[in-house]
Design a protein around this motif. Structure first.
Motif, PDB file in Angstrom:
ATOM      1  N   ALA A 178      -3.528   7.464  -5.797  1.00  0.00           N
ATOM      2  CA  ALA A 178      -2.657   6.498  -5.118  1.00  0.00           C
ATOM      3  C   ALA A 178      -3.211   5.091  -5.289  1.00  0.00           C
ATOM      4  N   LEU A 179      -2.316   4.105  -5.367  1.00  0.00           N
ATOM      5  CA  LEU A 179      -2.724   2.705  -5.498  1.00  0.00           C
ATOM      6  C   LEU A 179      -2.733   2.063  -4.112  1.00  0.00           C
ATOM      7  N   VAL A 180      -3.855   1.467  -3.737  1.00  0.00           N
ATOM      8  CA  VAL A 180      -4.004   0.823  -2.425  1.00  0.00           C
ATOM      9  C   VAL A 180      -4.068  -0.685  -2.641  1.00  0.00           C
ATOM     10  N   LEU A 181      -3.182  -1.412  -1.936  1.00  0.00           N
ATOM     11  CA  LEU A 181      -3.158  -2.883  -1.983  1.00  0.00           C
ATOM     12  C   LEU A 181      -3.610  -3.400  -0.623  1.00  0.00           C
ATOM     13  N   PRO A 182      -4.858  -3.847  -0.486  1.00  0.00           N
ATOM     14  CA  PRO A 182      -5.357  -4.306   0.821  1.00  0.00           C
ATOM     15  C   PRO A 182      -4.780  -5.672   1.177  1.00  0.00           C
ATOM     16  N   HIS A 183      -4.385  -5.801   2.472  1.00  0.00           N
ATOM     17  CA  HIS A 183      -3.871  -7.088   2.994  1.00  0.00           C
ATOM     18  C   HIS A 183      -2.818  -7.676   2.039  1.00  0.00           C
ATOM     19  N   ALA A 184      -1.820  -6.892   1.768  1.00  0.00           N
ATOM     20  CA  ALA A 184      -0.808  -7.274   0.784  1.00  0.00           C
ATOM     21  C   ALA A 184      -0.072  -8.551   1.204  1.00  0.00           C
ATOM     22  N   SER A 185       0.152  -9.385   0.227  1.00  0.00           N
ATOM     23  CA  SER A 185       0.901 -10.619   0.461  1.00  0.00           C
ATOM     24  C   SER A 185       2.266 -10.513  -0.206  1.00  0.00           C
ATOM     25  N   LEU A 186       3.131 -11.489   0.062  1.00  0.00           N
ATOM     26  CA  LEU A 186       4.456 -11.470  -0.553  1.00  0.00           C
ATOM     27  C   LEU A 186       4.385 -11.469  -2.074  1.00  0.00           C
ATOM     28  N   ALA A 187       3.322 -12.069  -2.610  1.00  0.00           N
ATOM     29  CA  ALA A 187       3.178 -12.132  -4.065  1.00  0.00           C
ATOM     30  C   ALA A 187       2.921 -10.768  -4.683  1.00  0.00           C
ATOM     31  N   LEU A 228       0.659   3.068  -2.451  1.00  0.00           N
ATOM     32  CA  LEU A 228       1.710   3.576  -3.316  1.00  0.00           C
ATOM     33  C   LEU A 228       1.270   4.915  -3.902  1.00  0.00           C
ATOM     34  N   SER A 229       2.079   5.953  -3.660  1.00  0.00           N
ATOM     35  CA  SER A 229       1.716   7.289  -4.132  1.00  0.00           C
ATOM     36  C   SER A 229       2.319   7.544  -5.517  1.00  0.00           C
ATOM     37  N   CYS A 230       1.589   8.365  -6.313  1.00  0.00           N
ATOM     38  CA  CYS A 230       2.079   8.750  -7.636  1.00  0.00           C
ATOM     39  C   CYS A 230       2.613  10.181  -7.523  1.00  0.00           C
ATOM     40  N   ALA A 231       3.946  10.292  -7.436  1.00  0.00           N
ATOM     41  CA  ALA A 231       4.571  11.568  -7.097  1.00  0.00           C
ATOM     42  C   ALA A 231       4.311  12.653  -8.153  1.00  0.00           C
ATOM     43  N   GLY A 232       4.198  12.337  -9.411  1.00  0.00           N
ATOM     44  CA  GLY A 232       4.077  13.360 -10.446  1.00  0.00           C
ATOM     45  C   GLY A 232       2.654  13.668 -10.863  1.00  0.00           C
ATOM     46  N   SER A 233       1.667  13.167 -10.170  1.00  0.00           N
ATOM     47  CA  SER A 233       0.274  13.364 -10.597  1.00  0.00           C
ATOM     48  C   SER A 233      -0.345  14.566  -9.898  1.00  0.00           C
ATOM     49  N   ARG A 234      -1.440  15.094 -10.525  1.00  0.00           N
ATOM     50  CA  ARG A 234      -2.227  16.158  -9.917  1.00  0.00           C
ATOM     51  C   ARG A 234      -3.456  15.553  -9.254  1.00  0.00           C
ATOM     52  N   ALA A 235      -3.985  16.245  -8.290  1.00  0.00           N
ATOM     53  CA  ALA A 235      -5.116  15.713  -7.521  1.00  0.00           C
ATOM     54  C   ALA A 235      -6.328  15.465  -8.403  1.00  0.00           C
ATOM     55  N   SER A 236      -6.553  16.305  -9.415  1.00  0.00           N
ATOM     56  CA  SER A 236      -7.766  16.191 -10.225  1.00  0.00           C
ATOM     57  C   SER A 236      -7.564  15.358 -11.484  1.00  0.00           C
ATOM     58  N   SER A 237      -6.338  14.997 -11.785  1.00  0.00           N
ATOM     59  CA  SER A 237      -6.076  14.272 -13.026  1.00  0.00           C
ATOM     60  C   SER A 237      -6.286  12.787 -12.842  1.00  0.00           C
TER      61      SER A 237
END
Length: 437
Positions: free
Chosen positions: A77-86, A46-55
């Protein structure tokens, strides 16, 4: 499946894939803006569209105190490994001061499976296909439905080298169905049903022959009526289904099933008419009747059974009268005192009641009469049997009489011959000897 026209199947697949890609290229077309789709069991970012690379960025999940287990923040960006329905839900990213930078709703599901498809023609001019998904994807799904004619005439081949490819029109009021209009009864078609969702697509090709899939709708207007003075007969009539065009070259034949309501087994009769007379119904019992239809030349399948219709044959007048008499006699017997009631079984009464002179005469003939429950057909059979028997007896008596007469006549002739011989001998003895010489 091998196609008689090389490359045509690939054209259909490419066409469906292009339409599916067009749908996938516009994510917002699958739902509200700000929705992201992910496949269960894969890593979802999941990307954070309004953020800066260094912030520095903080991620939160609506309705939860913590992020899913194993999640990590990489370059904002938020990474969810092996995402489940939950892991599905609404996520938001915030700046160092806690201000909201971006929010996204995550929906998780599966890739489409190959759909199950079946086709049916309720008449010889159109056919419809229906389908169901083989996988529950938990995601919005669309279907792309096309067809082409497999057997082409020379003119059709000249007009379109790849054959006629057209849409199988989907019915918005009946999801999961589409119809091909203006089809030809003796032709074959190939259907392409493609299932598409935000993660990808899957398709099934199905060859269809009109003669094999034709299945009329059930007949309509079924009416069942008793026939007056016919205790074992019912008159049944019906109409062609309204969806079947009435053309002389495409007729239907029908199958009628019926049974008394108290029985489980059906009797079945086939006919090409729009009416039939049941001749073996049970008098006085309610009957259930249904009818189905099939192409006259036995193409395709029988239709579903029509709605039930019910009727009761009239009762036999003789039987009904005897039953009413018996019922009236029983009611009168119950109304009287038991000691004064006449015994309805006179034969067994004779075994129990001691003999008293005049007792039988006092009871009268009505006390010993038995209701006549015999069938008129049985009476006729008895009379015929007696007539045949009497004929053979008379014939035997006649033959015996003729034989006796012939025997007496022959015996009379034998006695006459010696008497004539004696008369002749006496006459010769009375003649003179000289005359004799």
């Amino acid at each position: 499946m091998h196609s008689p026209i090389p490359g045509l199947d690939r054209v259909m697949v490419f066409l469906a894939a292009a339409l599916a890609s067009a749908s996938l290229a516009v994510p917002e077309g699958w739902g509200e803006e700000g929705v992201q789709y992910g496949q269960v069991g894969t890593d979802v970012t999941l990307s954070c569209a309004g953020s800066r690379a260094s912030s520095l960025v903080q991620w939160r999940r609506a309705g939860a105190a913590a992020l899913p287990e194993g999640s990590a923040i990489r370059q904002g960006a938020l990474v969810l490994p092996h995402a489940s329905l939950a892991a599905a839900g609404t996520y938001s990213c915030h700046g160092e001061d806690g201000g909201l930078l971006h929010a996204v709703t995550l929906r998780l599901g599966y890739l489409p499976g190959v759909p199950f498809v079946s086709c049916r023609a309720s008449d010889y001019e159109n056919f419809s296909c229906s389908w169901t998904s083989s996988v529950e994807t938990f995601l919005p799904t669309r279907y792309i439905t096309t067809y082409r004619k497999k057997s082409l005439t020379g003119e059709e081949k000249r007009r379109n080298k790849n054959g006629h490819v057209g849409p199988c029109l989907q019915d918005p009021y009946h999801p999961g169905t589409c119809t091909v209009h203006g089809s030809e009864f003796w032709s074959s078609y190939r259907l392409n049903i493609t299932e598409v969702n935000p993660l990808g697509s899957s398709f099934r090709l199905l060859d269809v022959t009109m003669q094999a899939i034709i299945k009329p709708d059930p007949p309509e207007g079924l009416v069942v009526e008793p026939i007056p003075l016919a205790p074992r007969r019912l008159h049944v009539s019906w109409k062609y289904p309204s969806s079947w065009p009435k053309e002389p070259h495409f007729q239907l034949r029908f199958r009628l099933q019926y049974r008394p309501i108290i029985h489980r087994s059906w009797s079945v009769v086939e006919t090409v008419n729009l009416s039939e007379v049941i001749t073996d119904a049970f008098a006085g019992l309610e009957h259930v009747v249904q009818v189905s239809a099939k192409d006259f030349l036995d193409a395709g399948n029988w239709s579903e059974w029509s709605a039930e219709a019910r009727a009761t044959p009239v009762r036999d007048l003789a039987t009904a009268a005897s039953e009413e008499t018996t019922t009236d006699t029983s009611l009168e017997s119950l109304a009287e005192e038991p000691s004064q009631a006449p015994n309805p079984e006179p034969i067994r009464a004779c075994n129990r009641v001691p003999w008293m002179p005049g007792a039988v005469a006092s009871l009268g003939r009505d006390s010993f009469s038995v209701p006549d429950r015999s069938d008129p057909l049985e009476k006729m059979a008895i009379l015929v049997s007696l007539g045949i028997f009497a004929f053979f007896v008379l014939a035997a008596v006649l033959v015996i009489t003729i034989l006796i007469w012939l025997r007496v006549r022959k015996h009379g002739k034998d006695e006459t011959k010696p008497h004539n011989f004696l008369v002749a001998a006496t006459h010769l003895k009375a003649l003179p000897k000289a005359q004799i010489l």
